[in-house]
Design a protein around this motif. Structure first.
Motif, PDB file in Angstrom:
ATOM      1  N   GLY A  93      12.536 -13.345  -5.971  1.00 10.28           N
ATOM      2  CA  GLY A  93      13.834 -13.288  -6.636  1.00 10.28           C
ATOM      3  C   GLY A  93      14.010 -14.357  -7.693  1.00 10.28           C
ATOM      4  O   GLY A  93      14.975 -14.330  -8.458  1.00 10.28           O
ATOM      5  N   VAL A  94      13.106 -15.305  -7.725  1.00  5.94           N
ATOM      6  CA  VAL A  94      13.163 -16.397  -8.707  1.00  5.94           C
ATOM      7  C   VAL A  94      11.773 -16.646  -9.285  1.00  5.94           C
ATOM      8  O   VAL A  94      10.760 -16.299  -8.677  1.00  5.94           O
ATOM      9  CB  VAL A  94      13.702 -17.711  -8.085  1.00  5.94           C
ATOM     10  CG1 VAL A  94      15.153 -17.561  -7.663  1.00  5.94           C
ATOM     11  CG2 VAL A  94      12.834 -18.165  -6.912  1.00  5.94           C
ATOM     12  N   ILE A  95      11.750 -17.238 -10.462  1.00  4.43           N
ATOM     13  CA  ILE A  95      10.502 -17.643 -11.108  1.00  4.43           C
ATOM     14  C   ILE A  95      10.485 -19.166 -11.189  1.00  4.43           C
ATOM     15  O   ILE A  95      11.451 -19.774 -11.679  1.00  4.43           O
ATOM     16  CB  ILE A  95      10.379 -17.057 -12.535  1.00  4.43           C
ATOM     17  CG1 ILE A  95      10.446 -15.525 -12.508  1.00  4.43           C
ATOM     18  CG2 ILE A  95       9.105 -17.538 -13.204  1.00  4.43           C
ATOM     19  CD1 ILE A  95       9.244 -14.846 -11.903  1.00  4.43           C
ATOM     20  N   THR A  96       9.450 -19.777 -10.680  1.00  5.55           N
ATOM     21  CA  THR A  96       9.322 -21.236 -10.740  1.00  5.55           C
ATOM     22  C   THR A  96       8.282 -21.607 -11.789  1.00  5.55           C
ATOM     23  O   THR A  96       7.130 -21.167 -11.721  1.00  5.55           O
ATOM     24  CB  THR A  96       8.917 -21.809  -9.370  1.00  5.55           C
ATOM     25  OG1 THR A  96       9.906 -21.452  -8.402  1.00  5.55           O
ATOM     26  CG2 THR A  96       8.804 -23.320  -9.433  1.00  5.55           C
ATOM     27  N   THR A  97       8.732 -22.395 -12.762  1.00  6.51           N
ATOM     28  CA  THR A  97       7.841 -22.829 -13.837  1.00  6.51           C
ATOM     29  C   THR A  97       7.466 -24.289 -13.619  1.00  6.51           C
ATOM     30  O   THR A  97       8.343 -25.163 -13.542  1.00  6.51           O
ATOM     31  CB  THR A  97       8.533 -22.673 -15.207  1.00  6.51           C
ATOM     32  OG1 THR A  97       8.994 -21.320 -15.344  1.00  6.51           O
ATOM     33  CG2 THR A  97       7.578 -23.006 -16.341  1.00  6.51           C
ATOM     34  N   GLU A  98       6.180 -24.536 -13.472  1.00  3.40           N
ATOM     35  CA  GLU A  98       5.697 -25.907 -13.283  1.00  3.40           C
ATOM     36  C   GLU A  98       5.642 -26.627 -14.631  1.00  3.40           C
ATOM     37  O   GLU A  98       5.110 -26.088 -15.613  1.00  3.40           O
ATOM     38  CB  GLU A  98       4.301 -25.900 -12.646  1.00  3.40           C
ATOM     39  CG  GLU A  98       4.229 -25.242 -11.276  1.00  3.40           C
ATOM     40  CD  GLU A  98       4.889 -26.072 -10.198  1.00  3.40           C
ATOM     41  OE1 GLU A  98       5.100 -27.289 -10.424  1.00  3.40           O
ATOM     42  OE2 GLU A  98       5.205 -25.518  -9.128  1.00  3.40           O
ATOM     43  N   LEU A  99       6.206 -27.820 -14.695  1.00  3.64           N
ATOM     44  CA  LEU A  99       6.210 -28.602 -15.924  1.00  3.64           C
ATOM     45  C   LEU A  99       5.447 -29.917 -15.717  1.00  3.64           C
ATOM     46  O   LEU A  99       5.600 -30.571 -14.697  1.00  3.64           O
ATOM     47  CB  LEU A  99       7.648 -28.916 -16.355  1.00  3.64           C
ATOM     48  CG  LEU A  99       8.541 -27.702 -16.643  1.00  3.64           C
ATOM     49  CD1 LEU A  99       9.964 -28.166 -16.904  1.00  3.64           C
ATOM     50  CD2 LEU A  99       8.024 -26.913 -17.835  1.00  3.64           C
ATOM     51  N   VAL A 100       4.651 -30.277 -16.708  1.00  2.63           N
ATOM     52  CA  VAL A 100       3.903 -31.535 -16.632  1.00  2.63           C
ATOM     53  C   VAL A 100       4.886 -32.701 -16.741  1.00  2.63           C
ATOM     54  O   VAL A 100       5.771 -32.704 -17.594  1.00  2.63           O
ATOM     55  CB  VAL A 100       2.858 -31.614 -17.761  1.00  2.63           C
ATOM     56  CG1 VAL A 100       2.070 -32.924 -17.671  1.00  2.63           C
ATOM     57  CG2 VAL A 100       1.917 -30.429 -17.694  1.00  2.63           C
ATOM     58  N   PHE A 101       4.740 -33.670 -15.857  1.00  2.88           N
ATOM     59  CA  PHE A 101       5.552 -34.899 -15.844  1.00  2.88           C
ATOM     60  C   PHE A 101       7.028 -34.671 -15.490  1.00  2.88           C
ATOM     61  O   PHE A 101       7.835 -35.585 -15.589  1.00  2.88           O
ATOM     62  CB  PHE A 101       5.482 -35.650 -17.194  1.00  2.88           C
ATOM     63  CG  PHE A 101       4.089 -35.919 -17.660  1.00  2.88           C
ATOM     64  CD1 PHE A 101       3.180 -36.586 -16.840  1.00  2.88           C
ATOM     65  CD2 PHE A 101       3.670 -35.496 -18.908  1.00  2.88           C
ATOM     66  CE1 PHE A 101       1.891 -36.842 -17.267  1.00  2.88           C
ATOM     67  CE2 PHE A 101       2.371 -35.740 -19.345  1.00  2.88           C
ATOM     68  CZ  PHE A 101       1.481 -36.410 -18.515  1.00  2.88           C
ATOM     69  N   MET A 102       7.408 -33.456 -15.115  1.00  2.00           N
ATOM     70  CA  MET A 102       8.817 -33.176 -14.780  1.00  2.00           C
ATOM     71  C   MET A 102       8.892 -32.305 -13.532  1.00  2.00           C
ATOM     72  O   MET A 102       7.903 -31.696 -13.113  1.00  2.00           O
ATOM     73  CB  MET A 102       9.523 -32.458 -15.945  1.00  2.00           C
ATOM     74  CG  MET A 102       9.668 -33.315 -17.209  1.00  2.00           C
ATOM     75  SD  MET A 102      10.405 -32.377 -18.567  1.00  2.00           S
ATOM     76  CE  MET A 102      12.075 -32.155 -17.934  1.00  2.00           C
ATOM     77  N   GLU A 103      10.094 -32.240 -12.955  1.00  2.00           N
ATOM     78  CA  GLU A 103      10.312 -31.377 -11.795  1.00  2.00           C
ATOM     79  C   GLU A 103      10.162 -29.913 -12.209  1.00  2.00           C
ATOM     80  O   GLU A 103      10.494 -29.543 -13.351  1.00  2.00           O
ATOM     81  CB  GLU A 103      11.727 -31.601 -11.236  1.00  2.00           C
ATOM     82  CG  GLU A 103      11.946 -32.953 -10.578  1.00  2.00           C
ATOM     83  CD  GLU A 103      11.176 -33.089  -9.272  1.00  2.00           C
ATOM     84  OE1 GLU A 103      11.134 -32.115  -8.501  1.00  2.00           O
ATOM     85  OE2 GLU A 103      10.585 -34.164  -9.043  1.00  2.00           O
ATOM     86  N   PRO A 104       9.660 -29.051 -11.318  1.00  2.00           N
ATOM     87  CA  PRO A 104       9.560 -27.622 -11.637  1.00  2.00           C
ATOM     88  C   PRO A 104      10.949 -27.028 -11.929  1.00  2.00           C
ATOM     89  O   PRO A 104      11.951 -27.493 -11.392  1.00  2.00           O
ATOM     90  CB  PRO A 104       8.972 -27.007 -10.362  1.00  2.00           C
ATOM     91  CG  PRO A 104       8.359 -28.147  -9.625  1.00  2.00           C
ATOM     92  CD  PRO A 104       9.154 -29.356  -9.974  1.00  2.00           C
TER      93      PRO A 104
END
Length: 281
Positions: A93-104
């Motif tokens: 139901g959700v999309i999680t985007t991983e970010l470098v140096f930051m919270e997803p």
């Protein structure tokens, strides 16, 4: 120490914080009678974010069967953990985007709008309702919808009885409060007889109106022939007990003794403990 705990009534175990209530009941008594004890606390009822009230109580399979039978379709189409899952978010139901140096960053899936289901699954209906419509129903709304299905109706009536008429069938268990978790566990066990139910501070975080509901539920357990033991600080619950066991006289190294046993009235009239003083007020 020795203490007698009566069968077939509601006993409330009281005492200041750290006096030894949980040690006595959860660590000693519950282990000694583990074949009869059902422990109901505010801990999470599941470890997975995909679980809902109907998966935990075991009637989601029956809902899927109803949809599969009505539409002559594969029952796995009606679960977001299998064929019916939205292909883009994989049923989360959700999309999680991983970010470098930051919270997803987590966002609602744009393809299923958070429903978790694929377009194919949503093409099928029962009485004009899709599987998502049904999971969005409150327990109260679902009662007439599933009136002809005994298995589902039985669990819905249990949820109604424990005061959870307002929750939706597809609501994630991770969103439930501690008090709601306890009531889901009560619903799971409400039809059983001859058990010893232990509840550890069931009123924590509850509104006074909800406390009354919980006590009424516990009294219904006793009426069915069960024994109920409640570890509690709330004086409203103490007043409604059949029997009180007070542990003290204080907390920590000054605790660990049975300082009073008897009815609430006897505690008010004769008790010389900290709990008695507060109950008297």
């Amino acid at each position: 120490m020795d203490v007698d705990i009566p069968l077939g009534i509601m006993t409330v175990v009281t005492g200041v914080a750290g006096s030894g209530k949980s040690s006595l009941i959860r660590e000693v008594f519950a282990k000694q009678y583990e074949d009869q004890v059902v422990l109901i606390d505010q801990s999470a009822v599941t470890a997975t974010g995909r679980s809902t009230v109907c998966t935990f109580l075991g009637f989601f399979d029956e809902i899927r069967n109803v949809f599969a039978t009505e539409n002559n379709a594969d029952r796995s189409l009606f679960t977001f953990n299998s064929k019916g899952a939205c292909p883009h978010c994989k049923g989360r139901g959700v999309i999680t985007t991983e970010l470098v140096f930051m919270e997803p960053v987590t966002t609602v899936c744009e393809h299923c709008n958070g429903t978790r289901y694929s377009d194919e699954a949503l093409r099928y209906t029962v009485n004009g309702k899709t599987i998502v419509d049904v999971l969005n129903m409150s327990v109260e709304e679902a009662v007439p919808f599933f009136a002809d299905n005994k298995k589902i109706s039985s669990m819905l009536s249990a949820l109604m009885e424990v005061g959870l008429s307002y929750i939706s069938l597809g609501q994630p268990l991770s969103t439930f409060s501690g008090g709601e978790r306890q009531r889901v566990k009560l619903a799971q066990n409400i039809k059983k007889k001859g058990n010893i139910y232990i509840l550890d501070e069931p009123t924590t975080g509850l509104h006074i109106a909800d406390i009354e509901k919980v006590v009424n539920i516990l009294e219904s357990f006793v009426d069915r022939g069960n024994t109920v033991i409640v570890i509690e600080h709330n004086t409203d619950v103490m007043k409604l007990a059949d029997y009180i066991i007070d542990i003290g006289p204080d907390g920590g190294t000054k605790g660990g003794e049975v300082v009073f046993t008897g009815t609430p009235r006897e505690m008010i009239e004769n008790g010389k403990t900290i709990t008695a003083r507060y109950l008297r007020k």
